[in-house]
Design a protein around this motif. Structure first.
Motif, short mmCIF file in Angstrom:
data_model
loop_
_atom_site.label_atom_id
_atom_site.label_comp_id
_atom_site.label_asym_id
_atom_site.label_seq_id
_atom_site.Cartn_x
_atom_site.Cartn_y
_atom_site.Cartn_z
N VAL A 55 1.70 -6.11 28.66
CA VAL A 55 3.06 -6.48 29.08
C VAL A 55 3.32 -5.86 30.47
O VAL A 55 3.11 -4.66 30.65
N PRO A 56 3.77 -6.64 31.45
CA PRO A 56 3.98 -6.10 32.81
C PRO A 56 5.28 -5.30 32.94
O PRO A 56 6.06 -5.50 33.86
N GLN A 57 5.47 -4.39 32.00
CA GLN A 57 6.73 -3.65 31.94
C GLN A 57 6.52 -2.34 31.19
O GLN A 57 5.93 -2.32 30.11
N SER A 58 7.02 -1.27 31.77
CA SER A 58 7.01 0.01 31.08
C SER A 58 8.22 0.03 30.14
O SER A 58 9.36 0.05 30.58
N ARG A 59 7.94 0.01 28.84
CA ARG A 59 9.02 -0.11 27.85
C ARG A 59 8.63 0.70 26.61
O ARG A 59 7.86 0.24 25.77
N GLU A 60 9.13 1.90 26.52
CA GLU A 60 8.82 2.77 25.39
C GLU A 60 9.71 2.45 24.20
O GLU A 60 10.93 2.38 24.33
N ARG A 61 9.08 2.29 23.05
CA ARG A 61 9.82 2.02 21.82
C ARG A 61 9.16 2.74 20.65
O ARG A 61 7.94 2.94 20.64
N ILE A 62 9.96 3.14 19.67
CA ILE A 62 9.43 3.72 18.45
C ILE A 62 9.05 2.57 17.51
O ILE A 62 9.88 1.73 17.17
N ILE A 63 7.78 2.53 17.13
CA ILE A 63 7.30 1.52 16.19
C ILE A 63 7.09 2.21 14.85
O ILE A 63 6.29 3.15 14.72
N ILE A 64 7.82 1.75 13.85
CA ILE A 64 7.76 2.33 12.51
C ILE A 64 7.09 1.33 11.57
O ILE A 64 7.45 0.16 11.55
N PHE A 65 6.11 1.82 10.83
CA PHE A 65 5.43 0.96 9.86
C PHE A 65 5.50 1.62 8.50
O PHE A 65 5.31 2.83 8.37
N GLY A 66 5.79 0.82 7.49
CA GLY A 66 5.93 1.38 6.16
C GLY A 66 5.42 0.45 5.08
O GLY A 66 5.24 -0.75 5.30
N THR A 67 5.19 1.00 3.91
CA THR A 67 4.76 0.23 2.75
C THR A 67 5.64 0.59 1.56
O THR A 67 6.19 1.70 1.49
N LYS A 68 5.74 -0.33 0.65
CA LYS A 68 6.56 -0.09 -0.54
C LYS A 68 5.88 0.93 -1.45
O LYS A 68 6.52 1.74 -2.09
N LYS A 69 4.54 0.88 -1.46
CA LYS A 69 3.79 1.86 -2.23
C LYS A 69 3.39 3.01 -1.31
O LYS A 69 3.35 2.88 -0.10
N ASN A 70 3.01 4.13 -1.89
CA ASN A 70 2.55 5.28 -1.11
C ASN A 70 1.10 5.03 -0.69
O ASN A 70 0.16 5.51 -1.33
N ASN A 71 0.92 4.26 0.38
CA ASN A 71 -0.41 3.86 0.83
C ASN A 71 -0.63 4.38 2.25
O ASN A 71 -0.46 3.66 3.23
N LYS A 72 -1.00 5.65 2.36
CA LYS A 72 -1.18 6.27 3.66
C LYS A 72 -2.31 5.61 4.44
O LYS A 72 -2.23 5.47 5.67
N LYS A 73 -3.37 5.19 3.75
CA LYS A 73 -4.50 4.56 4.43
C LYS A 73 -4.07 3.28 5.14
O LYS A 73 -4.46 3.02 6.28
N LEU A 74 -3.26 2.49 4.47
CA LEU A 74 -2.79 1.23 5.06
C LEU A 74 -1.94 1.51 6.30
O LEU A 74 -2.07 0.82 7.32
N ILE A 75 -1.09 2.52 6.22
CA ILE A 75 -0.26 2.89 7.37
C ILE A 75 -1.13 3.37 8.52
O ILE A 75 -0.95 2.97 9.68
N ASP A 76 -2.11 4.23 8.22
CA ASP A 76 -3.02 4.73 9.25
C ASP A 76 -3.82 3.59 9.87
O ASP A 76 -4.00 3.54 11.09
N ASP A 77 -4.27 2.66 9.03
CA ASP A 77 -5.05 1.52 9.53
C ASP A 77 -4.23 0.67 10.50
O ASP A 77 -4.75 0.15 11.49
#
Length: 267
Positions: A55-77
């Protein structure tokens, strides 16, 4: 099931932001974490700059990813795969190279004679039939135009001129010790600074890097900096178009997030 959960998560997210954004004391991120955990979600986040993702723009954003189950591997992946989607930093010149020369107040909806570069063909002109629309620049008064020339000249030397450094005859505000970044030019050889919805009010923070054109950027130029293809049409007015562009998540980056989600091994 995951897609339904992600949509539900986004819905709660937007409502929670509205509820907590105006609260005093306490961190918004912590409040959101607590709210989602109470609904059974596991979350993690990263601070992402879209300039690292084509993207030709400096644009910092917080990206949050979550799962309904406690699946840390999926979040890390998810974040590992997203990291692999990084590309090259794209300059304003690379993104706008084939757009026409125009002055303040003009609208020119024809490409210039140069052949579009590979980046433009990939993200903006995927088909030779793509039209150029909404390439319209705001009109500006003479004082602003004089200021724009000075600001761009300073930017060419690598310096963002402050309001209190302008010639006295060009200043209209009594206080020159506040809001010193009232005017800001883009640089040809760097990604743009963040495009925000305030661009709908005026273009003083988004002065075109070509001093000969001497204007703020057009709707279409702003759209390109935000990553919209040229066949995307904004309703209903120039002001509305700028607002939509400033509020958007860059589509180029959004596509990469969608690709990562599609690649995840979801049970």
């Amino acid at each position: 099931v995951l897609l339904k959960s992600l949509s539900q998560m986004a819905f709660y997210f937007s409502n929670l932001i509205l509820q907590t954004a105006t609260r005093k004391n306490g961190k918004l991120t912590g409040k959101m974490y607590d709210e989602f955990k109470s609904m059974g979600y596991s979350l993690d986040y990263r601070v992402i700059n879209t300039r690292d993702y084509d993207v030709p723009q400096s644009r910092e954003r917080i990206i949050i990813f979550g799962t309904k189950k406690n699946n840390k591997k999926l979040i890390d992946d998810f974040f590992i795969k997203l990291e692999k989607k990084k590309g090259n930093r794209v300059s304003v010149y690379t993104a706008l190279e084939d757009l026409p020369f125009l002055h303040a107040g003009q609208e020119v909806n024809t490409y210039n004679k140069s052949m579009p570069n590979d980046y433009i063909r990939k993200y903006y002109r995927m088909s030779k039939k793509f039209p150029l629309t909404q390439n319209i620049a705001r009109p500006h008064n003479e004082r602003d135009l004089d200021i724009y020339k000075i600001v761009v000249s300073s930017k060419e030397k690598g310096y963002n001129l402050k309001y209190n450094e302008l010639p006295t005859q060009l200043k209209t505000h009594k206080s020159d010790d506040k809001f010193l970044d009232r005017f800001k030019a883009l640089s040809w050889n760097q990604p743009s600074h963040t495009v925000v919805a305030h661009i709908a009010k005026d273009g003083h923070h988004y002065i075109h890097p070509d001093k000969k054109q001497n204007r703020s950027i057009t709707v279409r130029e702003a759209a390109r900096i935000q990553g919209f293809p040229d066949d995307f049409y904004f309703e209903t007015s120039r002001t509305s178009a700028f607002t939509q562009i400033g509020n958007a998540v860059p589509p180029i980056f959004s596509e990469k997030i969608a690709q990562v989600i599609a690649e995840l091994e979801i049970e």
